[in-house]
Enzyme design. Sequence first.
Site, PDB file in Angstrom:
ATOM      1  N   HIS A   1       0.576  -5.012   4.661  1.00 45.43           N
ATOM      2  CA  HIS A   1      -0.549  -4.083   4.840  1.00 45.43           C
ATOM      3  C   HIS A   1      -1.730  -4.865   5.405  1.00 45.43           C
ATOM      4  O   HIS A   1      -2.151  -5.859   4.796  1.00 45.43           O
ATOM      5  CB  HIS A   1      -0.942  -3.464   3.495  1.00 45.43           C
ATOM      6  CG  HIS A   1       0.157  -2.656   2.865  1.00 45.43           C
ATOM      7  ND1 HIS A   1       0.251  -1.291   2.990  1.00 45.43           N
ATOM      8  CD2 HIS A   1       1.230  -3.032   2.117  1.00 45.43           C
ATOM      9  CE1 HIS A   1       1.324  -0.854   2.343  1.00 45.43           C
ATOM     10  NE2 HIS A   1       1.942  -1.900   1.801  1.00 45.43           N
TER      11      HIS A   1
ATOM     12  N   GLU B   1       9.478   1.782  -6.033  1.00 43.76           N
ATOM     13  CA  GLU B   1       8.622   0.719  -6.565  1.00 43.76           C
ATOM     14  C   GLU B   1       8.157   1.229  -7.936  1.00 43.76           C
ATOM     15  O   GLU B   1       8.644   0.780  -8.960  1.00 43.76           O
ATOM     16  CB  GLU B   1       7.448   0.453  -5.612  1.00 43.76           C
ATOM     17  CG  GLU B   1       6.513  -0.667  -6.065  1.00 43.76           C
ATOM     18  CD  GLU B   1       5.219  -0.741  -5.231  1.00 43.76           C
ATOM     19  OE1 GLU B   1       4.863   0.251  -4.556  1.00 43.76           O
ATOM     20  OE2 GLU B   1       4.545  -1.795  -5.297  1.00 43.76           O
TER      21      GLU B   1
ATOM     22  N   ASP C   1       3.742  -7.993   1.274  1.00 43.94           N
ATOM     23  CA  ASP C   1       3.025  -6.774   0.891  1.00 43.94           C
ATOM     24  C   ASP C   1       1.501  -6.913   1.087  1.00 43.94           C
ATOM     25  O   ASP C   1       0.966  -6.417   2.071  1.00 43.94           O
ATOM     26  CB  ASP C   1       3.360  -6.404  -0.559  1.00 43.94           C
ATOM     27  CG  ASP C   1       3.324  -4.912  -0.851  1.00 43.94           C
ATOM     28  OD1 ASP C   1       3.198  -4.129   0.098  1.00 43.94           O
ATOM     29  OD2 ASP C   1       3.437  -4.537  -2.036  1.00 43.94           O
ATOM     30  N   ASP C   2       0.833  -7.549   0.143  1.00 49.51           N
ATOM     31  CA  ASP C   2      -0.637  -7.723   0.172  1.00 49.51           C
ATOM     32  C   ASP C   2      -0.925  -9.133  -0.350  1.00 49.51           C
ATOM     33  O   ASP C   2      -1.385  -9.303  -1.489  1.00 49.51           O
ATOM     34  CB  ASP C   2      -1.308  -6.685  -0.751  1.00 49.51           C
ATOM     35  CG  ASP C   2      -0.826  -5.269  -0.484  1.00 49.51           C
ATOM     36  OD1 ASP C   2      -1.253  -4.683   0.518  1.00 49.51           O
ATOM     37  OD2 ASP C   2       0.015  -4.763  -1.267  1.00 49.51           O
TER      38      ASP C   2
ATOM     39  N   HIS D   1       6.883  -6.078   6.191  1.00 51.20           N
ATOM     40  CA  HIS D   1       6.108  -5.228   5.266  1.00 51.20           C
ATOM     41  C   HIS D   1       4.815  -5.949   4.872  1.00 51.20           C
ATOM     42  O   HIS D   1       4.796  -6.714   3.907  1.00 51.20           O
ATOM     43  CB  HIS D   1       6.973  -4.924   4.038  1.00 51.20           C
ATOM     44  CG  HIS D   1       6.394  -3.920   3.094  1.00 51.20           C
ATOM     45  ND1 HIS D   1       7.027  -2.749   2.751  1.00 51.20           N
ATOM     46  CD2 HIS D   1       5.231  -3.910   2.393  1.00 51.20           C
ATOM     47  CE1 HIS D   1       6.299  -2.065   1.891  1.00 51.20           C
ATOM     48  NE2 HIS D   1       5.199  -2.758   1.648  1.00 51.20           N
TER      49      HIS D   1
ATOM     50  N   HIS E   1       7.514   3.881   1.483  1.00 48.65           N
ATOM     51  CA  HIS E   1       7.473   3.210   0.182  1.00 48.65           C
ATOM     52  C   HIS E   1       8.168   4.124  -0.836  1.00 48.65           C
ATOM     53  O   HIS E   1       7.818   5.304  -0.956  1.00 48.65           O
ATOM     54  CB  HIS E   1       6.037   3.008  -0.295  1.00 48.65           C
ATOM     55  CG  HIS E   1       5.311   1.857   0.328  1.00 48.65           C
ATOM     56  ND1 HIS E   1       5.078   1.755   1.665  1.00 48.65           N
ATOM     57  CD2 HIS E   1       4.762   0.751  -0.239  1.00 48.65           C
ATOM     58  CE1 HIS E   1       4.406   0.635   1.907  1.00 48.65           C
ATOM     59  NE2 HIS E   1       4.198   0.004   0.762  1.00 48.65           N
TER      60      HIS E   1
HETATM   61  N1  ADE Z   1      -0.500  -0.092  -0.500  1.00 46.56           N
HETATM   62  C1  ADE Z   1      -0.685  -1.416  -0.449  1.00 46.56           C
HETATM   63  N2  ADE Z   1       0.220  -2.042  -1.231  1.00 46.56           N
HETATM   64  C2  ADE Z   1       0.999  -1.084  -1.768  1.00 46.56           C
HETATM   65  C3  ADE Z   1       2.110  -1.080  -2.655  1.00 46.56           C
HETATM   66  N3  ADE Z   1       2.617  -2.221  -3.143  1.00 46.56           N
HETATM   67  N4  ADE Z   1       2.635   0.104  -3.000  1.00 46.56           N
HETATM   68  C4  ADE Z   1       2.141   1.239  -2.519  1.00 46.56           C
HETATM   69  N5  ADE Z   1       1.100   1.295  -1.685  1.00 46.56           N
HETATM   70  C5  ADE Z   1       0.536   0.154  -1.310  1.00 46.56           C
HETATM   71 ZN    ZN Z   2       3.595  -2.021   0.572  1.00 48.68          ZN
END
Ligand code: ADE
Ligand code: ZN
Length: 328
Positions: free
Chosen positions: A14, A195, A273-274, A12, A192
């Site tokens: 992005h 969350e 994630d990011d 996961h 997703h």
């Molecule tokens: N896009 C990038 N990170 C995300 C996240 N944590 N939740 C939803 N969309 C995303």
């Molecule tokens: Zn994500």
Amino acid sequence: MSLKQMKKIELHLHLEGAAPPAFIRGLAAEKKIDIHRAFDERGHYAYRDFVHFLQVYEAATSVLQTPEDYARLLQAVLQESAEHGVIYTELFVSPDFCGGSDVAAWRDYLAALQSTAAEAEAKLGITARGIVTCIRHFGPDKARASALCAAETAGDFITGFGIAGDEGIGKPGDYLWSFDCAREAGLRLTAHAGEWGGPQSVRDAVRDLGVERIGHGVRAIEDLALVDELGERAITLEVCPGSNVALGLYPAWRKHPIETLRERGLKVTVSTDDPPFFHTTMTREYEELERAFGWDEAIFAEIHRNALDAAFCDTATRDRIAKDMELT
Ligand code: ADE
Ligand code: ZN
């Protein structure tokens, strides 16, 4: 062996969200685009909350305008992942950002991504696959265009389809056409959910879209009947604990439900994630999990097995990664 050196799988990530701030600032300067508001005085990404995070993410992404920009980004991202021991990674890529969901333009972006991934595999020993991802707050029509791009290019590199973005907008069922289109093209599915949405959002994604993995899904813990259902359906959770803590979903690592979900028998995995947005890396995720829950090599091996079982790749790739990681 240090946690940094330990071989890892990430499911996961992005692609745009993995862009280092300096990389984005460099491109912005080259193109004379002013996005200084995306950064704080130390040069880090600056956001107040989740919805603002998505806005900053999209502002940063606005400087990525050509297949070459994406190729440079992917090269930098795979280099960083490989430095943290990742040998197999799945990246979320969005036709919305790569050519505005025009199929011909998307093919050009994809060609650049695929050749960069092949080079990185040869040079760095990291294998990458792409999951085409629609953006929930862009709405079902844009999602359909992304799904058509995904269906047209399903194959060795594009192996999955998913949805990210603001869970506060609409319901998973609004995207059923897109998920059916991707499924019919042979793509594997993830969404997703759980969350910012509660347990019902996870239930809806699983029941209405038929996904086999959930991005995050951690709020399933608020409904134990759902946890049991996820176990029975053998759904894998792409858990990103550092992201959840950074965005304020949980106040501290020790309060994160990943260990409880694992103890209840769910198939959990670990991703970033990011990463630059959340000041994390795969190594940091592992270190924090070791510190918070006493995770040891046996538990990390269980996590790797879960990730490999749920990976959107063919059997030959899975077998090769299993051998490389000595997973039985
Ligand atoms: N896009 C990038 N990170 C995300 C996240 N944590 N939740 C939803 N969309 C995303
Ligand atoms: Zn994500």
